[in-house]
Scaffold this motif. Structure first.
Motif, PDB file in Angstrom:
ATOM      1  N   LYS A   1      53.573  12.584   3.468  1.00  0.00           N
ATOM      2  CA  LYS A   1      52.939  13.723   4.130  1.00  0.00           C
ATOM      3  C   LYS A   1      53.286  15.028   3.426  1.00  0.00           C
ATOM      4  N   GLN A   2      54.523  15.170   2.973  1.00  0.00           N
ATOM      5  CA  GLN A   2      54.928  16.392   2.283  1.00  0.00           C
ATOM      6  C   GLN A   2      54.201  16.547   0.951  1.00  0.00           C
ATOM      7  N   VAL A   3      53.998  15.435   0.238  1.00  0.00           N
ATOM      8  CA  VAL A   3      53.250  15.491  -1.022  1.00  0.00           C
ATOM      9  C   VAL A   3      51.824  15.959  -0.760  1.00  0.00           C
ATOM     10  N   TYR A   4      51.211  15.418   0.287  1.00  0.00           N
ATOM     11  CA  TYR A   4      49.854  15.834   0.622  1.00  0.00           C
ATOM     12  C   TYR A   4      49.803  17.309   0.993  1.00  0.00           C
ATOM     13  N   GLN A   5      50.749  17.745   1.818  1.00  0.00           N
ATOM     14  CA  GLN A   5      50.760  19.136   2.239  1.00  0.00           C
ATOM     15  C   GLN A   5      50.961  20.076   1.062  1.00  0.00           C
ATOM     16  N   SER A   6      51.782  19.665   0.089  1.00  0.00           N
ATOM     17  CA  SER A   6      52.013  20.501  -1.098  1.00  0.00           C
ATOM     18  C   SER A   6      50.734  20.703  -1.897  1.00  0.00           C
TER      19      SER A   6
ATOM     20  N   GLU B   1      46.312   9.175  11.757  1.00  0.00           N
ATOM     21  CA  GLU B   1      46.337   8.441  10.496  1.00  0.00           C
ATOM     22  C   GLU B   1      47.716   8.472   9.872  1.00  0.00           C
ATOM     23  N   LEU B   2      48.116   7.373   9.283  1.00  0.00           N
ATOM     24  CA  LEU B   2      49.377   7.307   8.561  1.00  0.00           C
ATOM     25  C   LEU B   2      49.133   7.517   7.070  1.00  0.00           C
ATOM     26  N   PRO B   3      50.005   8.256   6.404  1.00  0.00           N
ATOM     27  CA  PRO B   3      49.731   8.682   5.036  1.00  0.00           C
ATOM     28  C   PRO B   3      49.950   7.620   3.972  1.00  0.00           C
ATOM     29  N   ASP B   4      50.520   6.452   4.331  1.00  0.00           N
ATOM     30  CA  ASP B   4      50.808   5.449   3.314  1.00  0.00           C
ATOM     31  C   ASP B   4      49.765   4.359   3.237  1.00  0.00           C
ATOM     32  N   HIS B   5      48.681   4.444   4.039  1.00  0.00           N
ATOM     33  CA  HIS B   5      47.604   3.462   3.927  1.00  0.00           C
ATOM     34  C   HIS B   5      47.011   3.567   2.527  1.00  0.00           C
ATOM     35  N   LEU B   6      46.834   2.434   1.858  1.00  0.00           N
ATOM     36  CA  LEU B   6      46.445   2.464   0.449  1.00  0.00           C
ATOM     37  C   LEU B   6      45.125   3.191   0.238  1.00  0.00           C
ATOM     38  N   ALA B   7      44.178   3.048   1.136  1.00  0.00           N
ATOM     39  CA  ALA B   7      42.912   3.764   0.967  1.00  0.00           C
ATOM     40  C   ALA B   7      43.124   5.274   0.990  1.00  0.00           C
ATOM     41  N   VAL B   8      44.049   5.741   1.825  1.00  0.00           N
ATOM     42  CA  VAL B   8      44.365   7.167   1.889  1.00  0.00           C
ATOM     43  C   VAL B   8      45.055   7.623   0.602  1.00  0.00           C
ATOM     44  N   VAL B   9      46.016   6.840   0.130  1.00  0.00           N
ATOM     45  CA  VAL B   9      46.755   7.206  -1.086  1.00  0.00           C
ATOM     46  C   VAL B   9      45.801   7.277  -2.274  1.00  0.00           C
ATOM     47  N   LEU B  10      44.888   6.331  -2.378  1.00  0.00           N
ATOM     48  CA  LEU B  10      43.940   6.323  -3.499  1.00  0.00           C
ATOM     49  C   LEU B  10      42.981   7.503  -3.422  1.00  0.00           C
TER      50      LEU B  10
ATOM     51  N   ALA C   1      49.959  13.823  -8.943  1.00  0.00           N
ATOM     52  CA  ALA C   1      50.772  13.531  -7.769  1.00  0.00           C
ATOM     53  C   ALA C   1      50.441  12.155  -7.200  1.00  0.00           C
ATOM     54  N   GLY C   2      49.160  11.795  -7.207  1.00  0.00           N
ATOM     55  CA  GLY C   2      48.767  10.486  -6.701  1.00  0.00           C
ATOM     56  C   GLY C   2      49.323   9.357  -7.532  1.00  0.00           C
ATOM     57  N   ALA C   3      49.310   9.530  -8.850  1.00  0.00           N
ATOM     58  CA  ALA C   3      49.856   8.494  -9.727  1.00  0.00           C
ATOM     59  C   ALA C   3      51.341   8.285  -9.465  1.00  0.00           C
ATOM     60  N   ARG C   4      52.062   9.361  -9.198  1.00  0.00           N
ATOM     61  CA  ARG C   4      53.497   9.210  -8.905  1.00  0.00           C
ATOM     62  C   ARG C   4      53.703   8.371  -7.642  1.00  0.00           C
ATOM     63  N   LEU C   5      52.920   8.633  -6.609  1.00  0.00           N
ATOM     64  CA  LEU C   5      53.063   7.850  -5.381  1.00  0.00           C
ATOM     65  C   LEU C   5      52.730   6.385  -5.629  1.00  0.00           C
TER      66      LEU C   5
ATOM     67  N   HIS D   1      55.422   2.951  -5.569  1.00  0.00           N
ATOM     68  CA  HIS D   1      55.201   1.794  -4.691  1.00  0.00           C
ATOM     69  C   HIS D   1      54.507   0.663  -5.445  1.00  0.00           C
ATOM     70  N   ARG D   2      54.766   0.600  -6.748  1.00  0.00           N
ATOM     71  CA  ARG D   2      54.087  -0.388  -7.587  1.00  0.00           C
ATOM     72  C   ARG D   2      54.454  -1.819  -7.209  1.00  0.00           C
ATOM     73  N   ALA D   3      55.710  -2.070  -6.867  1.00  0.00           N
ATOM     74  CA  ALA D   3      56.093  -3.439  -6.524  1.00  0.00           C
ATOM     75  C   ALA D   3      55.297  -3.944  -5.328  1.00  0.00           C
ATOM     76  N   GLY D   4      55.145  -3.097  -4.304  1.00  0.00           N
ATOM     77  CA  GLY D   4      54.348  -3.483  -3.154  1.00  0.00           C
ATOM     78  C   GLY D   4      52.888  -3.690  -3.506  1.00  0.00           C
ATOM     79  N   LEU D   5      52.350  -2.828  -4.361  1.00  0.00           N
ATOM     80  CA  LEU D   5      50.971  -2.989  -4.798  1.00  0.00           C
ATOM     81  C   LEU D   5      50.760  -4.325  -5.507  1.00  0.00           C
ATOM     82  N   GLU D   6      51.709  -4.675  -6.376  1.00  0.00           N
ATOM     83  CA  GLU D   6      51.580  -5.929  -7.111  1.00  0.00           C
ATOM     84  C   GLU D   6      51.723  -7.127  -6.180  1.00  0.00           C
ATOM     85  N   LEU D   7      52.624  -7.036  -5.211  1.00  0.00           N
ATOM     86  CA  LEU D   7      52.762  -8.138  -4.259  1.00  0.00           C
ATOM     87  C   LEU D   7      51.472  -8.292  -3.447  1.00  0.00           C
TER      88      LEU D   7
END
Length: 233
Positions: A107-112, A121-130, A139-143, A147-153
């Motif tokens: 949420k802080q990254v988005y607000q910045s 809405e929760l800010p970590d839903h993958l559709a929201v992050v993308l 900034a999006g690439a950093r997020l 969380h790359r390990a979770g994405l790969e899983l």
């Protein structure tokens, strides 16, 4: 374990197009998705083959599948399989007290960046992050990389189950850097051990108004499709 390599020479415009397209395709399928198919195909056609191919395959599946069936499959895949959870902090924190702080970081990254989420809405839903990444690639690439390990899983779980949404995750993975040894080990460890375990509610994540909102079970879809307000510029 299979690995993906990032397609070379992707510029910010291509990354934004890929991330916006995958965001829309990971949203709950409804009439809006059907109406966006021509736009999504044009966006895919402008991308390198490694990204365009999986997107095209998924859009072919959308064309061939009745909307009601597509929506039911989405619910069965993402609402009822924890290994296919679309909430990224679930993979790193599970249902533990640390998850609230992880959500706050999103949420802080988005607000910045001057972007705001809806209150439900929760800010970590993958559709929201993308969608955020499409508007703010650095900034999006950093997020996404955090969380790359979770994405790969998630990608591997979708592949193993034969889900058509695996193609969408293949495209997301292809926009990110190559998996190194440490990250491959992190994915393997997460696959073997699963996320941390602890009851939710110990550290609630709430809106700025201060009222507690307890974290949802990852098997439950939010009451409305995720959307980052202001991401379309």
């Amino acid at each position: 374990m299979s690995t993906r390599t990032r397609t070379p020479a992707l510029d910010d415009t291509q990354l934004a197009a890929a991330w916006q397209a995958t965001s829309l395709l990971l949203d709950y399928p409804d009439e809006r998705l059907l109406g966006r198919r021509p736009l999504l195909r044009r966006a895919a056609a402008a991308l390198p083959a490694e990204l365009a191919g999986p997107l095209g395959r998924f859009l072919d599946h959308v064309d061939a599948t009745p909307l009601q069936e597509l929506a039911a499959d989405y619910v069965a895949t993402f609402d009822h399989r924890k290994r296919c959870c679309l909430y990224l902090t679930y993979y790193t924190c599970g249902n533990t007290r640390k998850r609230g702080m992880a959500l706050l970081r999103f949420k802080q990254v988005y607000q910045s960046a001057g972007l705001a989420l809806g209150d439900d809405e929760l800010p970590d839903h993958l559709a929201v992050v993308l969608e955020f990444a499409a508007a703010e690639p650095a900034a999006g690439a950093r997020l996404l990389n955090e969380h790359r390990a979770g994405l790969e899983l998630l990608r591997l779980a979708l592949q193993e189950s034969g889900s058509p949404w695996a193609a969408v995750l293949d495209t997301v993975s292809a926009t990110l850097p190559r998996l190194d040894g440490d990250l491959r080990e992190a994915v393997q460890r997460l696959a073997e051990q699963g996320p941390p375990e602890e009851e939710v509610g110990l550290a609630p994540y709430g809106p700025a108004s201060g009222g507690p909102v307890f974290l949802p079970d990852p098997q439950l879809r939010p009451p409305s499709p995720p959307h980052v307000q202001g991401a379309h510029r």
